[in-house]
Design a protein around this motif. Structure first.
Motif, PDB file in Angstrom:
ATOM      1  N   THR A 172      46.160 -83.580 -32.586  1.00 18.42           N
ATOM      2  CA  THR A 172      46.194 -84.048 -30.387  1.00 18.42           C
ATOM      3  C   THR A 172      45.881 -83.339 -29.714  1.00 18.42           C
ATOM      4  OG1 THR A 172      48.094 -84.552 -31.259  1.00 18.42           O
ATOM      5  CG2 THR A 172      46.868 -85.816 -32.123  1.00 18.42           C
ATOM      6  N   ASP A 173      46.343 -81.877 -29.992  1.00 22.45           N
ATOM      7  CA  ASP A 173      46.743 -81.307 -29.425  1.00 22.45           C
ATOM      8  C   ASP A 173      45.518 -80.804 -28.042  1.00 22.45           C
ATOM      9  OD1 ASP A 173      49.186 -80.890 -29.891  1.00 22.45           O
ATOM     10  OD2 ASP A 173      48.047 -78.768 -31.188  1.00 22.45           O
ATOM     11  N   ASP A 174      45.706 -80.908 -26.339  1.00 24.20           N
ATOM     12  CA  ASP A 174      44.813 -80.816 -25.881  1.00 24.20           C
ATOM     13  C   ASP A 174      44.047 -79.147 -25.966  1.00 24.20           C
ATOM     14  OD1 ASP A 174      46.076 -79.188 -24.133  1.00 24.20           O
ATOM     15  OD2 ASP A 174      46.632 -80.798 -23.087  1.00 24.20           O
ATOM     16  N   LEU A 175      42.721 -79.195 -25.367  1.00 30.04           N
ATOM     17  CA  LEU A 175      42.092 -77.955 -25.026  1.00 30.04           C
ATOM     18  C   LEU A 175      42.936 -76.982 -24.386  1.00 30.04           C
ATOM     19  CD1 LEU A 175      39.769 -75.977 -25.322  1.00 30.04           C
ATOM     20  CD2 LEU A 175      38.700 -76.816 -22.851  1.00 30.04           C
ATOM     21  N   ASP A 176      43.673 -76.849 -23.379  1.00 27.42           N
ATOM     22  CA  ASP A 176      44.687 -76.453 -22.765  1.00 27.42           C
ATOM     23  C   ASP A 176      45.275 -75.302 -23.323  1.00 27.42           C
ATOM     24  OD1 ASP A 176      43.208 -76.439 -20.493  1.00 27.42           O
ATOM     25  OD2 ASP A 176      44.815 -78.511 -19.995  1.00 27.42           O
ATOM     26  N   ALA A 177      46.400 -76.258 -24.428  1.00 23.20           N
ATOM     27  CA  ALA A 177      47.539 -75.590 -25.329  1.00 23.20           C
ATOM     28  C   ALA A 177      46.510 -74.832 -26.452  1.00 23.20           C
ATOM     29  CB  ALA A 177      48.015 -76.603 -26.005  1.00 23.20           C
ATOM     30  N   ILE A 178      45.331 -74.866 -27.040  1.00 13.83           N
ATOM     31  CA  ILE A 178      44.473 -74.563 -27.591  1.00 13.83           C
ATOM     32  C   ILE A 178      43.926 -72.880 -27.036  1.00 13.83           C
ATOM     33  CG2 ILE A 178      42.466 -73.768 -29.212  1.00 13.83           C
ATOM     34  CD1 ILE A 178      42.875 -77.033 -29.369  1.00 13.83           C
ATOM     35  N   LEU A 179      43.770 -73.401 -25.869  1.00 15.80           N
ATOM     36  CA  LEU A 179      43.116 -71.967 -25.229  1.00 15.80           C
ATOM     37  C   LEU A 179      45.038 -71.111 -25.080  1.00 15.80           C
ATOM     38  CD1 LEU A 179      41.136 -73.112 -21.957  1.00 15.80           C
ATOM     39  CD2 LEU A 179      40.081 -71.880 -23.553  1.00 15.80           C
ATOM     40  N   ASP A 180      45.658 -71.752 -24.445  1.00 14.80           N
ATOM     41  CA  ASP A 180      46.826 -70.576 -24.191  1.00 14.80           C
ATOM     42  C   ASP A 180      47.366 -70.060 -25.543  1.00 14.80           C
ATOM     43  OD1 ASP A 180      47.789 -71.303 -22.181  1.00 14.80           O
ATOM     44  OD2 ASP A 180      48.867 -72.797 -22.489  1.00 14.80           O
ATOM     45  N   LEU A 181      46.854 -70.487 -26.582  1.00 13.56           N
ATOM     46  CA  LEU A 181      47.169 -69.720 -28.254  1.00 13.56           C
ATOM     47  C   LEU A 181      46.324 -68.718 -28.568  1.00 13.56           C
ATOM     48  CD1 LEU A 181      48.069 -72.721 -30.459  1.00 13.56           C
ATOM     49  CD2 LEU A 181      50.011 -71.177 -29.538  1.00 13.56           C
ATOM     50  N   LEU A 182      45.310 -69.071 -28.226  1.00 10.48           N
ATOM     51  CA  LEU A 182      43.999 -67.757 -28.517  1.00 10.48           C
ATOM     52  C   LEU A 182      43.931 -66.904 -27.763  1.00 10.48           C
ATOM     53  CD1 LEU A 182      40.771 -69.953 -29.169  1.00 10.48           C
ATOM     54  CD2 LEU A 182      42.975 -69.142 -30.652  1.00 10.48           C
ATOM     55  N   ALA A 183      44.608 -67.208 -26.413  1.00 13.23           N
ATOM     56  CA  ALA A 183      44.572 -66.273 -25.046  1.00 13.23           C
ATOM     57  C   ALA A 183      45.897 -65.090 -25.183  1.00 13.23           C
ATOM     58  CB  ALA A 183      44.230 -66.799 -23.546  1.00 13.23           C
ATOM     59  N   ASP A 184      46.644 -65.794 -25.857  1.00 19.24           N
ATOM     60  CA  ASP A 184      47.939 -65.160 -26.190  1.00 19.24           C
ATOM     61  C   ASP A 184      47.813 -63.348 -26.118  1.00 19.24           C
ATOM     62  OD1 ASP A 184      50.751 -63.975 -27.094  1.00 19.24           O
ATOM     63  OD2 ASP A 184      51.080 -65.920 -27.116  1.00 19.24           O
ATOM     64  N   ASP A 185      49.286 -62.580 -25.126  1.00 21.91           N
ATOM     65  CA  ASP A 185      48.996 -61.374 -24.886  1.00 21.91           C
ATOM     66  C   ASP A 185      49.564 -61.089 -26.221  1.00 21.91           C
ATOM     67  OD1 ASP A 185      47.805 -61.266 -22.842  1.00 21.91           O
ATOM     68  OD2 ASP A 185      49.767 -61.586 -21.450  1.00 21.91           O
ATOM     69  N   GLU A 186      50.404 -61.447 -27.276  1.00 24.56           N
ATOM     70  CA  GLU A 186      51.305 -61.005 -28.372  1.00 24.56           C
ATOM     71  C   GLU A 186      50.640 -60.893 -29.785  1.00 24.56           C
ATOM     72  OE1 GLU A 186      55.140 -62.108 -28.316  1.00 24.56           O
ATOM     73  OE2 GLU A 186      55.771 -61.667 -26.187  1.00 24.56           O
ATOM     74  N   ARG A 187      49.896 -61.417 -29.380  1.00 22.64           N
ATOM     75  CA  ARG A 187      49.014 -62.213 -30.936  1.00 22.64           C
ATOM     76  C   ARG A 187      47.473 -61.985 -30.735  1.00 22.64           C
ATOM     77  NH1 ARG A 187      52.495 -66.743 -33.585  1.00 22.64           N
ATOM     78  NH2 ARG A 187      54.180 -66.304 -33.584  1.00 22.64           N
ATOM     79  N   ASP A 188      46.761 -61.220 -31.113  1.00 28.40           N
ATOM     80  CA  ASP A 188      45.434 -61.138 -31.905  1.00 28.40           C
ATOM     81  C   ASP A 188      44.901 -63.192 -32.690  1.00 28.40           C
ATOM     82  OD1 ASP A 188      42.443 -61.094 -31.049  1.00 28.40           O
ATOM     83  OD2 ASP A 188      42.816 -59.496 -32.600  1.00 28.40           O
ATOM     84  N   ILE A 189      44.764 -63.970 -31.986  1.00 31.65           N
ATOM     85  CA  ILE A 189      44.859 -65.035 -33.255  1.00 31.65           C
ATOM     86  C   ILE A 189      43.224 -65.301 -32.554  1.00 31.65           C
ATOM     87  CG2 ILE A 189      45.062 -67.617 -33.293  1.00 31.65           C
ATOM     88  CD1 ILE A 189      48.315 -67.126 -31.806  1.00 31.65           C
ATOM     89  N   ASN A 190      42.278 -65.705 -33.795  1.00 31.77           N
ATOM     90  CA  ASN A 190      40.902 -65.705 -33.894  1.00 31.77           C
ATOM     91  C   ASN A 190      40.504 -67.226 -34.172  1.00 31.77           C
ATOM     92  OD1 ASN A 190      39.307 -63.416 -32.888  1.00 31.77           O
ATOM     93  ND2 ASN A 190      40.127 -62.520 -34.440  1.00 31.77           N
TER      94      ASN A 190
END
Length: 160
Positions: free
Chosen positions: A110-128
């Motif tokens: 149920t997480d929205d696109l903005d929440a997912i974008l925030d995680l994928l664009a996190d400056d501290e983690r390189d999440i793919n």
């Protein structure tokens, strides 16, 4: 999200996971326990890191056993074919649980696109890739590429 998720188990051996990783077009697997709970994630970085020496020093024993003296050479031995073979032999049967990342960032269906974008664009983690978890079980995965396609499609719709 993609619902057909390839996973590995915590007790799968490094050599098996390396072989599987060579046959897929992505760079890591969620690690799930028998109940389907995400307990880690293993990436190319985690596995390649096994084959790079931390310090680039080679110690050569001198004399007869018990080799009380050594000569020290500072050389780059990290990607020499022999060293890779030795590293592979030493690490091949290690369980993935010893090399996986256990601090896994997950999302809910149920997480929205903005929440997912925030995680994928996190400056501290390189999440793919973000495992999608519902009721404690893996139900899908969202890759950076999936999010980029979704953003592209939303922009195209808004231009119509």
């Amino acid at each position: 999200m993609e619902t057909d998720v390839e996973t590995v188990a915590p007790d799968d051996e490094v050599s098996d996971v390396l072989g599987r990783l060579a046959d897929v077009e992505f760079n890591g697997f969620p690690v799930v326990d028998p109940e389907g709970a995400v307990v880690g994630i293993v990436t190319q970085y985690d596995l390649v890191h096994l084959f790079q020496t931390e310090d680039r020093t080679l110690w050569i024993p001198v004399g007869l056993p018990p080799f009380t003296e050594t000569l020290t050479y500072a050389v780059d031995v990290s990607w020499d074919d022999l060293d890779l073979g030795i590293d592979l032999a030493r690490n091949a049967d290690r369980p993935i649980s010893e090399v996986m990342t256990t601090d896994v960032v997950t999302v809910a269906p149920t997480d929205d696109l903005d929440a997912i974008l925030d995680l994928l664009a996190d400056d501290e983690r390189d999440i793919n890739r973000l495992p999608v978890v519902e009721d404690g079980r893996l139900v899908g995965i969202v890759a950076r590429q999936d999010v980029l396609r979704a953003v592209r499609d939303l922009r195209a719709e808004s231009k119509r």
